[in-house]
Design an enzyme around this catalytic site. Structure first.
Site, PDB file in Angstrom:
ATOM      1  N   TYR A  13       0.840  -1.196   0.000  1.00 43.87           N
ATOM      2  CA  TYR A  13       0.000   0.000   0.000  1.00 43.87           C
ATOM      3  C   TYR A  13       0.880   1.253   0.000  1.00 43.87           C
ATOM      4  CZ  TYR A  13      -3.018   3.667   1.764  1.00 43.87           C
ATOM      5  OH  TYR A  13      -3.664   4.855   1.937  1.00 43.87           O
ATOM      6  N   LYS A  56     -11.467  -1.037   6.155  1.00 42.46           N
ATOM      7  CA  LYS A  56     -11.833  -1.815   4.976  1.00 42.46           C
ATOM      8  C   LYS A  56     -12.843  -2.916   5.344  1.00 42.46           C
ATOM      9  CE  LYS A  56      -8.957   0.953   2.991  1.00 42.46           C
ATOM     10  NZ  LYS A  56      -7.799   1.183   3.750  1.00 42.46           N
TER      11      LYS A  56
HETATM   12  C1  LIG Z   1      -3.435  -2.877   2.630  1.00 39.72           C
HETATM   13  C2  LIG Z   1      -3.589  -1.571   3.369  1.00 39.72           C
HETATM   14  N1  LIG Z   1      -2.898  -1.373   4.497  1.00 39.72           N
HETATM   15  C3  LIG Z   1      -3.001  -0.223   5.206  1.00 39.72           C
HETATM   16  C4  LIG Z   1      -3.817   0.803   4.794  1.00 39.72           C
HETATM   17  C5  LIG Z   1      -3.900   2.075   5.589  1.00 39.72           C
HETATM   18  O1  LIG Z   1      -5.082   2.108   6.336  1.00 39.72           O
HETATM   19  P1  LIG Z   1      -5.874   3.434   6.721  1.00 39.72           P
HETATM   20  O2  LIG Z   1      -6.320   4.083   5.441  1.00 39.72           O
HETATM   21  O3  LIG Z   1      -6.995   2.937   7.578  1.00 39.72           O
HETATM   22  O4  LIG Z   1      -4.921   4.319   7.469  1.00 39.72           O
HETATM   23  C6  LIG Z   1      -4.582   0.629   3.621  1.00 39.72           C
HETATM   24  C7  LIG Z   1      -5.448   1.711   3.138  1.00 39.72           C
HETATM   25  O5  LIG Z   1      -5.890   1.727   2.009  1.00 39.72           O
HETATM   26  C8  LIG Z   1      -4.449  -0.582   2.891  1.00 39.72           C
HETATM   27  O6  LIG Z   1      -5.135  -0.806   1.749  1.00 39.72           O
END
Ligand SMILES: Cc1ncc(COP(=O)(O)O)c(C=O)c1O
Length: 380
Positions: A98, A195
């Site tokens: 990500y 998510k």
């Molecule tokens: C695989 C993954 N990890 C971590 C994150 C980060 O999470 P957050 O947006 O809740 O801070 C995301 C966000 O899209 C993600 O898709």
């Protein structure tokens, strides 16, 4: 308890005050003390809040961990893991991850003297070649975002144990419905609960789950000392989301399969990335460590045609063009300009995030409507 029961009851108690079946939203920052230090286990809501505790217990239960911690976002949870490290330490990370995680690693923590080595981990044996005595953490996403690469958690955990390195797995895409990394030997499971765990695109939230008490204590200390906690209202929403995780995931997987199979046979589509496809390079590992293959599907247009990809995205009607994933509604995204815009183009393209790549978060609508939407958007 089995998984489907854990999503509903795991770590939960009926509220002792009035017997409410759902935990109340304890919308309070502080708690009465009869004499200094004498209270009912809660003194200040940054340190602990009963609604957050209920969620943290649920996190621990569904991931087969012993301790859960909830944060104000997925990135806040990752940030807490990195605070276990010191200047001079090294981290080995998947090269396909990500974009926000990549940004946190390279733009914040590199300046604090932590070194990050981004490598392809689809062949687990390679990981060992990169471990030095300074390596303290292996950071894995599987399936990866957005290329759906599968990393062998069991094999990686064996290497991590051998070298006394912590293994953290971002389990956002799979969720514990599909795979439980702690059971496979990982030390830390991380979630963007924004998510699938939340599941309704109505909150931003992060989670960590561990088995080991010492590690949990260090993380609880960081959680309180840095203060990136979630509020009780969001904790309540995440708890409510988790109660239907298993039935939502079942449908996400069914619809993901239908969409992947439709795209694979489409003459205007070049590549389809979904771990359930037999030609996926790590399909066998996916089959062995996951119960099903999830609802995230990425694809490119024939000849990597950027304009064609943008036209498809603009034409979609049931799929909404938006950041994020894992909600009940189907979303489409363009990783190169959206979620992974913070990764330099040359780096991105090396791992397949080309300009025509489209990432779908396949929701739980009727399969026929999703396929019809793709059909009209792509054309024949
Ligand atoms: C695989 C993954 N990890 C971590 C994150 C980060 O999470 P957050 O947006 O809740 O801070 C995301 C966000 O899209 C993600 O898709």
């Amino acid at each position: 308890m089995k998984f489907n029961t854990k999503t509903i009851h795991g770590g939960q108690e009926h509220d002792p005050a009035y017997g409410s079946v759902m935990p109340p939203i304890y919308q309070t920052s502080t708690y009465v003390q009869s004499t200094p230090g004498a209270h009912k286990g809660y003194a200040y809501s940054r340190s602990a809040n009963p609604t957050r505790t209920a969620l943290e217990n649920s996190f621990a239960s569904i991931e087969n961990g012993n301790y859960g911690l909830a944060f104000g976002s997925g990135l806040a949870a990752i940030d807490a893991v990195l605070k276990l490290l010191k200047s001079g330490d090294e981290v080995l990370s998947t090269n396909d991850l990500y974009g926000g995680t990549y940004r946190l690693f390279t733009k914040i923590y590199e300046d604090f003297g932590i070194t990050f080595n981004f490598i392809g981990m689809e062949n687990a044996e390679r990981i060992e070649d990169y471990i030095t005595e300074k390596t303290k953490l292996i950071w894995v996403e599987t399936p990866t975002n957005p290329m759906m690469t599968i990393i062998d958690i069991l094999a990686t955990a064996k290497i991590a144990k051998k070298h006394k390195v912590l293994l953290a797995v971002d389990n956002t895409f799979a969720t514990p419905y599909l795979q439980r990394p702690l059971d496979l030997g990982a030390d830390i499971v991380m979630h963007s609960a924004t998510k699938y765990l939340g599941g309704h695109s109505d909150l931003v939230m992060g989670g960590l789950i561990v088995k080991d008490k010492d590690l949990a204590d260090r993380l609880y200390f960081i959680q309180n000392a840095s203060g990136a906690v979630c509020g009780p209202q969001d904790a309540f929403l995440a708890l409510r989301g988790i109660k239907t995780l298993h039935i939502r995931m079942q449908r996400h997987c069914e619809n993901g399969k239908a969409v992947a199979e439709y795209l694979v046979n489409h003459p205007k589509i070049e590549e389809v990335y979904w771990p359930g496809l037999e030609h996926h390079p790590n399909h066998d590992i996916a089959k062995s460590q996951m119960n099903d293959f999830g609802g995230m599907v990425s694809f490119t247009t024939k000849g990597n045609n950027y304009e064609e990809a943008i036209k498809i995205i603009e034409n979609l009607k049931v799929f909404t063009l938006a950041e994020s994933l894992g909600g009940v509604e189907s979303l489409a995204g363009h990783p190169a300009s959206m979620t992974h815009g913070s990764i330099p183009k040359e780096e991105r393209e090396k791992i397949g995030i080309v300009d025509s790549l489209i990432r779908l978060s396949v929701g739980i609508e009727d399969e026929e409507d999703l396929i019809a939407d793709l059909k009209q958007a792509i054309g024949s």
